[in-house]
Design an enzyme around this catalytic site. Structure first.
Site, PDB file in Angstrom:
ATOM      1  CB  SER A  88      -9.528 -10.336   7.192  1.00 50.06           C
ATOM      2  OG  SER A  88      -8.325 -10.113   6.631  1.00 50.06           O
ATOM      3  CD  GLN A 114      -8.636  -5.941   4.990  1.00 49.30           C
ATOM      4  OE1 GLN A 114      -8.028  -5.499   5.432  1.00 49.30           O
ATOM      5  NE2 GLN A 114     -10.083  -5.220   5.193  1.00 49.30           N
ATOM      6  NE  ARG A 128       5.155  -0.446   4.494  1.00 52.91           N
ATOM      7  CZ  ARG A 128       3.747  -0.534   4.301  1.00 52.91           C
ATOM      8  NH1 ARG A 128       3.073  -1.439   3.451  1.00 52.91           N
ATOM      9  NH2 ARG A 128       3.094   0.748   4.443  1.00 52.91           N
ATOM     10  CD1 TRP A 180      -5.301  -8.078   3.129  1.00 50.30           C
ATOM     11  CD2 TRP A 180      -2.991  -7.937   3.276  1.00 50.30           C
ATOM     12  NE1 TRP A 180      -4.724  -9.122   3.648  1.00 50.30           N
ATOM     13  CE2 TRP A 180      -3.272  -8.958   3.752  1.00 50.30           C
ATOM     14  CE3 TRP A 180      -1.494  -7.299   3.218  1.00 50.30           C
ATOM     15  CZ2 TRP A 180      -2.374  -9.818   4.015  1.00 50.30           C
ATOM     16  CZ3 TRP A 180      -0.733  -8.269   3.600  1.00 50.30           C
ATOM     17  CH2 TRP A 180      -0.687  -9.413   4.392  1.00 50.30           C
ATOM     18  CE1 TYR A 208      -4.160  -4.017  11.108  1.00 54.02           C
ATOM     19  CE2 TYR A 208      -5.179  -2.121  10.269  1.00 54.02           C
ATOM     20  CZ  TYR A 208      -4.800  -3.442  10.021  1.00 54.02           C
ATOM     21  OH  TYR A 208      -5.179  -4.239   9.061  1.00 54.02           O
ATOM     22  CG  ASN A 263      -1.443   4.724  -4.225  1.00 54.18           C
ATOM     23  OD1 ASN A 263      -0.500   4.264  -5.110  1.00 54.18           O
ATOM     24  ND2 ASN A 263      -0.868   4.826  -2.991  1.00 54.18           N
ATOM     25  CE  LYS A 280       9.184   1.701  -1.491  1.00 52.26           C
ATOM     26  NZ  LYS A 280       8.604   2.513  -0.549  1.00 52.26           N
TER      27      LYS A 280
END
Length: 337
Positions: free
Chosen positions: A153, A178, A229, A206, A55, A296, A217
């Site tokens: 993952s 994941q 995003r 995720w 990341y 959240n 939105k």
């Protein structure tokens, strides 16, 4: 405050709302904002934090480590991952070879400012490294005390079965997977979830709000909101574009009466929905503002009655992706793909 669940068949408890810093830290938001988001998570009772070395090319781990400085280490569960390229992207800067795993875990620990991570995860399956080499490296990391538990993952059911068999022979277990999972993306349900339940593996999911689409939105027939995003060319836009179809967005808007009946926002409904699956230990949330964390967290502990879950299914209809083969289709064909 947040409820807790066991991770797989282990004795480790994690917060069922887990804070993840995939796109935000080190790239999308400034470091001081990222720190305020982490502190908002702590204030809300979140103790579990998920990141990965890839990341922002390692920057996200550094930001998370800095944000958690001064916290009691034993009161936190810190997760990270290894597989995708880091550094200059040399031939051994990626994958699940022993070399890359051993070098990567040391780098992650240094950036996170800790002697160990609670969960170390194979970020994808490596088709170019023998699985027994990968599992042996993970076993050694556990024995060295650098990771307490091992997860993966986006592994397929067959990969989970093969990995767990090797892991058990080496004295440890895979405790988690994941995958992507949401009301719109249910590809783990036919094969991965039943296999995981059998093997003592649970899901840390995720994108429970489908990259923001399930927040409501994004409106049908309207341009995407400025600053959302969908406009983020650093990573968010490419993941969300497949959902930005009017037929999907119309159905998402039709979920509002269900959310209203439960006293939830659409985003809270989406997070609460994934937590109805008993094989899910945690839903990963990200945030670009501290207020998003507080909102959240309200999804924790919510029970959605069967009749409302059935109504959600009816509303979303064929907009839902259920094909089990999508897990394998989305996997990298090689380390550099």
């Amino acid at each position: 405050m947040v409820n807790y669940r066991y991770l797989g068949s282990s004795g480790l408890k994690v917060s069922e709302i887990t804070y993840g810093n995939w796109i935000t830290h080190g790239s999308q938001v400034e470091n001081d904002t990222a720190t305020r988001c982490v502190h908002a998570a702590l204030d809300a009772g979140i103790t579990t934090f998920d990141t990965a070395d890839t990341y922002a090319n390692t920057a996200a781990e550094q930001v998370l480590g800095d944000a958690l400085k001064g916290q009691r280490r034993e009161s936190l569960e810190i997760f990270t991952k290894v597989y995708f390229p880091t550094g200059p992207g040399g031939p051994n800067d990626t994958g699940l070879s022993r070399k890359h795993i051993m070098e990567s875990v040391n780098g992650s620990l240094r950036r996170l400012g800790t002697d160990y991570v609670d969960l170390y995860q194979a970020h994808r399956f490596d088709t170019e490294t023998p699985l027994d080499e990968t599992m042996q490296a993970f076993a050694d990391i556990v024995r060295q005390g650098k990771a307490l538990y091992i997860g993966v993952s986006e592994w397929t059911a067959d990969q989970l079965r093969a990995g767990q068999e090797l892991a058990k022979g080496l004295g440890f277990r895979i405790v988690s997977n994941q995958p992507q999972y949401s009301m719109l993306w249910r590809v783990i349900e036919p094969e991965v979830v039943p296999t995981s339940s059998e093997l003592g593996i649970s899901q840390i999911v995720w994108s429970p709000v489908a990259q923001g689409v399930l927040t409501g939105k994004y409106l049908p027939g309207q341009p995407v909101p400025i600053g959302s995003r969908a406009t983020d060319t650093n990573g968010g836009a490419q993941f969300i574009k497949g959902w930005l179809r009017d037929d999907v967005l119309d159905r998402v808007q039709a979920l509002r009466p269900v959310a209203d009946e439960l006293g939830l926002s659409l985003a809270q409904l989406a997070v609460a929905w994934v937590l109805q699956n008993p094989n899910v230990s945690a839903a990963l949330i990200g945030a670009s503002r501290p207020e998003q964390v507080a909102e959240n967290v309200k999804a924790s502990g919510v029970e959605i009655p069967v009749e409302l879950r059935n109504r959600i299914d009816e509303i979303l209809g064929d907009a839902v992706e259920r094909h089990a083969g999508k897990t394998a289709e989305g996997a990298p064909a090689s380390r550099l793909s």
